[in-house]
Design a protein around this motif. Sequence first.
Motif, short mmCIF file in Angstrom:
data_model
loop_
_atom_site.label_atom_id
_atom_site.label_comp_id
_atom_site.label_asym_id
_atom_site.label_seq_id
_atom_site.Cartn_x
_atom_site.Cartn_y
_atom_site.Cartn_z
N LEU A 77 42.17 47.67 47.75
CA LEU A 77 41.41 47.57 46.51
C LEU A 77 42.18 46.72 45.50
O LEU A 77 43.43 46.77 45.46
N PRO A 78 41.47 45.96 44.69
CA PRO A 78 42.15 45.16 43.63
C PRO A 78 42.57 46.05 42.47
O PRO A 78 41.94 46.09 41.42
N THR A 81 43.24 44.49 38.97
CA THR A 81 41.99 44.08 38.31
C THR A 81 41.22 45.28 37.79
O THR A 81 40.67 45.25 36.68
N ALA A 484 35.48 49.54 48.92
CA ALA A 484 35.97 48.22 48.50
C ALA A 484 34.81 47.29 48.16
O ALA A 484 34.88 46.52 47.19
N GLN A 485 33.74 47.35 48.95
CA GLN A 485 32.58 46.51 48.65
C GLN A 485 31.95 46.89 47.32
O GLN A 485 31.57 46.01 46.53
N ASP A 488 34.09 45.55 44.51
CA ASP A 488 33.90 44.11 44.30
C ASP A 488 32.58 43.84 43.59
O ASP A 488 32.52 42.99 42.68
N ALA A 491 32.96 44.80 39.86
CA ALA A 491 33.70 43.80 39.09
C ALA A 491 32.87 42.54 38.85
O ALA A 491 32.89 41.97 37.75
N ALA A 492 32.11 42.13 39.87
CA ALA A 492 31.29 40.93 39.72
C ALA A 492 30.20 41.14 38.67
O ALA A 492 29.99 40.28 37.79
#
Length: 576
Positions: A77-78, A81, A484-485, A488, A491-492
């Motif tokens: 995982l980021p 961020t 994780a998806q 993402d 965040a997007a």
Amino acid sequence: MSTPEGVDASSAPVTSSDGPGSSSTRHGAATSRRQPPPEPKDSLWLRRAVILSFWLVVVVLGLPVWWKTTAIYRAELPLQTMTDWADGKICKPVFPLRIAVEAPIAQQDAQHLVRTTQHALDDLNDFSAHHLRLMLLDPPLAPNASQQVVPDGSILEENDKENIALLVRLVSVETGTTPRSRLQPYSPTLDVYYTANQLPSPSSTGSPLATFIAHELHKIFAEEQARLAYLLSTTSGARTAKSKSLSAETAAELERQSTRALKYAPTYHLTFSLFSPTYLPSAWEIEEALQDYLSPLLDSFRSISNFTVDTQVQLYSTFSPSMRQPEYDDVLKAWTLRKEDLSGFINAAEWPLSPSIGAGPTVNFALYVPDQAQSPLLVKENGGNSWLVPQWGGIFILNPADAHEDSTPSFLAKDALAPAMHAFSDQLVSLLGLPQSPASLPLRLSTLTRVRAASLLFSASSTLGALARLYRALPSIPVPDMVAQSVDLTAAHLQHACDSLREGRFQGALEHARIAEGEAEKAFFERSMVGQVYFPDEHKVAVYLPLLGPVAVPLIMAGLKELKSMTGSIFPKRSP
């Protein structure tokens, strides 16, 4: 010495007649005969090979299989961020509002008026994150042109017209007090009436008309600025943004409104229930009443949330036993309920309120028709017949006199339900968090759109931060790829929402923030991940120790014994 006849010489007792050393020699010979014979090398290497084979099976095959089958998969995982989003380091939300000005005067005079008004408006604004930007519309080009020029030389595209927060129309008059304004109740339009001599001269830096327009605009968006400032000041990670200071009274009122309103949801389920302590009334014209009195309001909220509606009728509904029974008041000439008993008015044990249907929360609206013997039924402290239950719904007591009947009617017509529908509409507006000002409904809805977009952005960012802290604090929980998806995607969409806010596209910001909030909640409450939180390492030890102990002890002891034997053969002990 001779041996007697018939006695075997080998079995005769031995009498030592030799020297002193003959006794020790016989003792050493007897001891050497009692020691086991030396182990053959073939047997020794066979035993060592067997022990080594067991260890090879355990190390080469057993441990990898155990590690592979019991390993916890943790998707990457980021984390940095996610933490930056939660701390407000990535997005500093701003709310630029486009205010279109329509002035039927010369282009040069109109531009000068807009610039003068903009300067006066900037002087009044003490909240840098929320600023109003005036744009000049050219009325002759409005019906057919796809582009319009604003005073700073930029081009107002046709698509940007949808993002205009308010239209200011200048209307020249010769009578009445000027300047004056009128805000359209069902249109985001402010009409400003002025006389020709109130226009600023080309050489002036200000005018009463520009000051008046600036003060009117500041007053219209004052509550929105207060709501956004309160949201920024109470949200972790958003406190770093520049905000305006609020008075104690304003902060207390905003806190009261926030605790009363429901949490934002894309869909709400509305349940309208008719309760009666007797068999009357047994029917009501609820569908027609909802269509006439409530549907227009629900349609206006479609850009923010969707609604589903159902109704029910429950007869012989008695009060909750824990509530004090109504008392007759001689002053009001009515039966009364005390304010402290209103919270127990709903008999949740016997009144079948509809549960939550689907993912959205349920908003309950209860219409109670008291018995003729206890009518009219009012609230003692204020003489009212309706009240709001925070984050739950609303209640309305419809007395037979309110329905223009001398006795309890058997059927409630649409006209009789009108007071209840108006009360339910006001209660729904409060539960959804709609601002109380300005007087224009479209402006209040646009304010709610911006507030909801900002709150969802902060909520999704905070959820990402909580997930990052959970990931670091509990290394034993699994993290599947779908988490994780979702991270993402969150965040997007958060980035898209932040960009939309900066560009003044608030409806798009709300859509992206709504998706980000859903994905963040989906990632944080993943079932496989949450289940492992309650399975600590002590449980694993309690499971593995009884299984591996009986197998490991013999292998370890045999290995140590062979190592000791090999060490002794390589480094033999020296006799003194």
